[in-house]
Design a protein around this motif. Sequence first.
Motif, PDB file in Angstrom:
ATOM      1  N   SER A 142       0.807  -1.222   0.000  1.00  0.00           N
ATOM      2  CA  SER A 142       0.000   0.000   0.000  1.00  0.00           C
ATOM      3  C   SER A 142       0.839   1.270   0.000  1.00  0.00           C
ATOM      4  N   LEU A 143       2.153   1.129   0.069  1.00  0.00           N
ATOM      5  CA  LEU A 143       3.039   2.294   0.139  1.00  0.00           C
ATOM      6  C   LEU A 143       3.022   3.094  -1.165  1.00  0.00           C
ATOM      7  N   PRO A 144       3.133   4.408  -1.064  1.00  0.00           N
ATOM      8  CA  PRO A 144       3.274   5.219  -2.286  1.00  0.00           C
ATOM      9  C   PRO A 144       4.643   4.995  -2.922  1.00  0.00           C
ATOM     10  N   THR A 145       4.758   5.342  -4.185  1.00  0.00           N
ATOM     11  CA  THR A 145       6.056   5.193  -4.869  1.00  0.00           C
ATOM     12  C   THR A 145       6.965   6.392  -4.615  1.00  0.00           C
ATOM     13  N   HIS A 146       6.356   7.563  -4.324  1.00  0.00           N
ATOM     14  CA  HIS A 146       7.134   8.785  -4.116  1.00  0.00           C
ATOM     15  C   HIS A 146       6.604   9.553  -2.906  1.00  0.00           C
ATOM     16  N   LEU A 147       7.524  10.128  -2.143  1.00  0.00           N
ATOM     17  CA  LEU A 147       7.178  11.010  -1.035  1.00  0.00           C
ATOM     18  C   LEU A 147       7.784  12.385  -1.311  1.00  0.00           C
ATOM     19  N   VAL A 148       6.998  13.423  -1.039  1.00  0.00           N
ATOM     20  CA  VAL A 148       7.482  14.800  -1.188  1.00  0.00           C
ATOM     21  C   VAL A 148       7.371  15.462   0.178  1.00  0.00           C
ATOM     22  N   LEU A 149       8.495  15.987   0.692  1.00  0.00           N
ATOM     23  CA  LEU A 149       8.499  16.536   2.047  1.00  0.00           C
ATOM     24  C   LEU A 149       9.510  17.663   2.182  1.00  0.00           C
ATOM     25  N   GLU A 155      12.729  13.160  11.354  1.00  0.00           N
ATOM     26  CA  GLU A 155      11.672  12.510  12.137  1.00  0.00           C
ATOM     27  C   GLU A 155      11.197  11.202  11.521  1.00  0.00           C
ATOM     28  N   ILE A 156      11.236  11.114  10.218  1.00  0.00           N
ATOM     29  CA  ILE A 156      10.718   9.901   9.573  1.00  0.00           C
ATOM     30  C   ILE A 156      11.834   9.092   8.913  1.00  0.00           C
ATOM     31  N   SER A 157      13.074   9.340   9.290  1.00  0.00           N
ATOM     32  CA  SER A 157      14.216   8.658   8.660  1.00  0.00           C
ATOM     33  C   SER A 157      14.136   7.139   8.810  1.00  0.00           C
ATOM     34  N   VAL A 158      13.635   6.672   9.955  1.00  0.00           N
ATOM     35  CA  VAL A 158      13.506   5.223  10.171  1.00  0.00           C
ATOM     36  C   VAL A 158      12.540   4.622   9.161  1.00  0.00           C
ATOM     37  N   PHE A 159      11.405   5.271   8.965  1.00  0.00           N
ATOM     38  CA  PHE A 159      10.409   4.797   8.004  1.00  0.00           C
ATOM     39  C   PHE A 159      10.985   4.780   6.590  1.00  0.00           C
ATOM     40  N   LEU A 160      11.725   5.815   6.249  1.00  0.00           N
ATOM     41  CA  LEU A 160      12.323   5.905   4.912  1.00  0.00           C
ATOM     42  C   LEU A 160      13.323   4.777   4.675  1.00  0.00           C
ATOM     43  N   LYS A 161      14.121   4.504   5.688  1.00  0.00           N
ATOM     44  CA  LYS A 161      15.157   3.482   5.547  1.00  0.00           C
ATOM     45  C   LYS A 161      14.555   2.085   5.477  1.00  0.00           C
ATOM     46  N   VAL A 162      13.623   1.782   6.360  1.00  0.00           N
ATOM     47  CA  VAL A 162      13.010   0.449   6.414  1.00  0.00           C
ATOM     48  C   VAL A 162      12.283   0.117   5.114  1.00  0.00           C
ATOM     49  N   ASN A 163      11.668   1.127   4.520  1.00  0.00           N
ATOM     50  CA  ASN A 163      10.862   0.885   3.325  1.00  0.00           C
ATOM     51  C   ASN A 163      11.604   1.222   2.026  1.00  0.00           C
ATOM     52  N   HIS A 164      12.932   1.395   2.136  1.00  0.00           N
ATOM     53  CA  HIS A 164      13.808   1.555   0.960  1.00  0.00           C
ATOM     54  C   HIS A 164      13.462   2.783   0.105  1.00  0.00           C
ATOM     55  N   PHE A 165      13.146   3.885   0.787  1.00  0.00           N
ATOM     56  CA  PHE A 165      12.969   5.142   0.076  1.00  0.00           C
ATOM     57  C   PHE A 165      14.326   5.824  -0.072  1.00  0.00           C
ATOM     58  N   VAL A 166      14.605   6.282  -1.284  1.00  0.00           N
ATOM     59  CA  VAL A 166      15.887   6.927  -1.594  1.00  0.00           C
ATOM     60  C   VAL A 166      15.615   8.338  -2.106  1.00  0.00           C
ATOM     61  N   ARG A 167      16.364   9.293  -1.597  1.00  0.00           N
ATOM     62  CA  ARG A 167      16.188  10.672  -2.050  1.00  0.00           C
ATOM     63  C   ARG A 167      16.680  10.806  -3.486  1.00  0.00           C
ATOM     64  N   ARG A 184       6.875  24.210  10.056  1.00  0.00           N
ATOM     65  CA  ARG A 184       6.803  22.996   9.250  1.00  0.00           C
ATOM     66  C   ARG A 184       7.337  23.194   7.838  1.00  0.00           C
ATOM     67  N   VAL A 185       7.598  24.426   7.466  1.00  0.00           N
ATOM     68  CA  VAL A 185       8.096  24.745   6.126  1.00  0.00           C
ATOM     69  C   VAL A 185       9.614  24.854   6.171  1.00  0.00           C
ATOM     70  N   GLY A 186      10.283  24.011   5.423  1.00  0.00           N
ATOM     71  CA  GLY A 186      11.743  23.988   5.431  1.00  0.00           C
ATOM     72  C   GLY A 186      12.358  24.827   4.333  1.00  0.00           C
ATOM     73  N   GLY A 187      13.673  24.849   4.319  1.00  0.00           N
ATOM     74  CA  GLY A 187      14.398  25.609   3.303  1.00  0.00           C
ATOM     75  C   GLY A 187      14.465  24.891   1.970  1.00  0.00           C
ATOM     76  N   SER A 188      14.352  23.555   1.992  1.00  0.00           N
ATOM     77  CA  SER A 188      14.398  22.752   0.769  1.00  0.00           C
ATOM     78  C   SER A 188      13.291  21.713   0.791  1.00  0.00           C
ATOM     79  N   ILE A 189      12.983  21.199  -0.397  1.00  0.00           N
ATOM     80  CA  ILE A 189      12.000  20.126  -0.550  1.00  0.00           C
ATOM     81  C   ILE A 189      12.713  18.896  -1.090  1.00  0.00           C
ATOM     82  N   PHE A 190      12.449  17.752  -0.481  1.00  0.00           N
ATOM     83  CA  PHE A 190      13.054  16.488  -0.909  1.00  0.00           C
ATOM     84  C   PHE A 190      12.006  15.631  -1.611  1.00  0.00           C
ATOM     85  N   ILE A 191      12.445  14.947  -2.652  1.00  0.00           N
ATOM     86  CA  ILE A 191      11.624  13.920  -3.293  1.00  0.00           C
ATOM     87  C   ILE A 191      12.286  12.568  -3.028  1.00  0.00           C
ATOM     88  N   TYR A 192      11.512  11.671  -2.425  1.00  0.00           N
ATOM     89  CA  TYR A 192      11.994  10.313  -2.145  1.00  0.00           C
ATOM     90  C   TYR A 192      11.251   9.333  -3.046  1.00  0.00           C
TER      91      TYR A 192
END
Length: 526
Positions: free
Chosen positions: A476-483, A490-502, A515-523
């Motif tokens: 059920s996981l999405p293919t891409h995360l935008v954050l 905060e969610i690094s554990v989730f990213l690593k366990v589920n093989h999300f790569v920036r 909640r608004v950061g200086g950069s946006i990451f696509i995983y």
Amino acid sequence: MMANIRSRLQFGNKVADVKLRKRKSQLYSKEDESPLNNGELRAKVVVFSVVFRLINCFLVQTSFVPDEYWQSVEVSHQMVFNYGYLTWEWKAGIRGFSYPLLFAFIYKILHLLNCDSVYLLIWLPRILQALLAAFADVKFFFLIRTLESRDVAKWTFFCHLCSWFSWYCCTRTLTNSVETSVTCLALFYFPLPGSKTHSSKTYLSLVAFAVIVRPTALIVWFPLLMYHFWQEDNKLRLITHNLIPIGSLAVVISTVIDCIFYEKWTVVQFNFLKFNVFYSVADFYGSHPWHWYITQGFAVIMGPHLPLFVHGCSLAFKRYKILLAAVVWTVAVYSLLPHKEFRFIYPVLPLCMVFCGTSLANLKAWRRAAAFILLVSNVAAALYTGLVHQRGTLDVMSHLQTLCDLSSTSAPPQPDILFLMPCHSTPFYSHVHCPMKMRFLECPPDLGEEDYVDEADRFYDDPLRWLRTSFPYKSSLPTHLVLFDVLEKEISVFLKVNHFVRTAEVFHTHFPEGRVGGSIFIYERH
């Protein structure tokens, strides 16, 4: 005796000749300044304004507030292409379809011509806004030419064009931008003292259009309408021949449009009043102290013009007291509302420029230095806010748009994008123009539900828990995360366990906040 009389007559004739020559000189000078001698001048002003606002349009590549997409082009995209996302306002019936219909018309033509590229879908509505702003600029210039000398008109126009906030806002697809441009147009026909272009039907029709687009336009125009009513000799005729027919026709047209698209009986103006005044829904999106516009908001939108405005008020108070009254009234009314934003008082900016131009024209010895400082400071602010500050939420959509090619194939996995950001941080389908699966954290307001917490707040309270609960199975996981970058740790554990790569990092702002950061990451999940 006769010689004395003759000499007196000759002297009188000389005096009369001097007065006549002086009067002719004044008339010729006045004629040079008159808009009647404006064939070539009008063409130059029109061409300059159009070119200036088109450059303005393409040099604004940043985001400001969600409404510039979610209350305009996102709705238009849904209307024409039958896929997209409509926010809760459109389900509750507090927004009118009249304004998005303008862009939907453009989108429909592009669709029929098979020219509906994402580039044209993004830029043509902006270009339409730019042309409207240019038309308003032209009318504003010639209005001041009828009221003031050529010198005052020139410096007022200069002040108007070099305003950083106008540059930042006027070409955006915001209802506030349309409201401001239409206010400029309506002022041209409004019966200001000394105006020669008065037309009650025209200006009232424009005001009615502004109110249809954004009901709060009535706040700015209320003191102006009262002034016109007070000054009008035939008040009954004004009401029966202008106010009632134009107002009624505007309400009928907008209601018919809304009923067609809502597919039920809907009076948007009533719903807007009910939700924002009686239910105080706007407070859900933040509140500020009553003095915020006085101590911050007005000063920010005026920027370097503020000292000129204060000086101009002392010079032109008596002549333009109705314009100043409209500015004070608007700021005062908006100060009473808990939810405050800079753009809400944007429509008073052209009114303020009349005082700024008067000030600059009267500075004499300091005029060039003041104009240079005004220009440089405004250009710096305009270019930074237009090209740098908060551009990431638009740039990231360009990255995601490249995934549309994958969504058009049948090969798995199909793109499935989840935006882990404050809700409505980015535009949506209007900026990718393909029906790939996308979703974001929703944040409809509390409409009376007990212990209500929106999805975005639930996520930020405990991001890891929310993710694990929402996606218990890997399938059920999405293919891409935008954050935003501030969430990554905060969610690094989730990213690593589920093989999300920036796979991408996009600059957003030099001034991250909350909640608004200086950069946006696509995983991307591998």
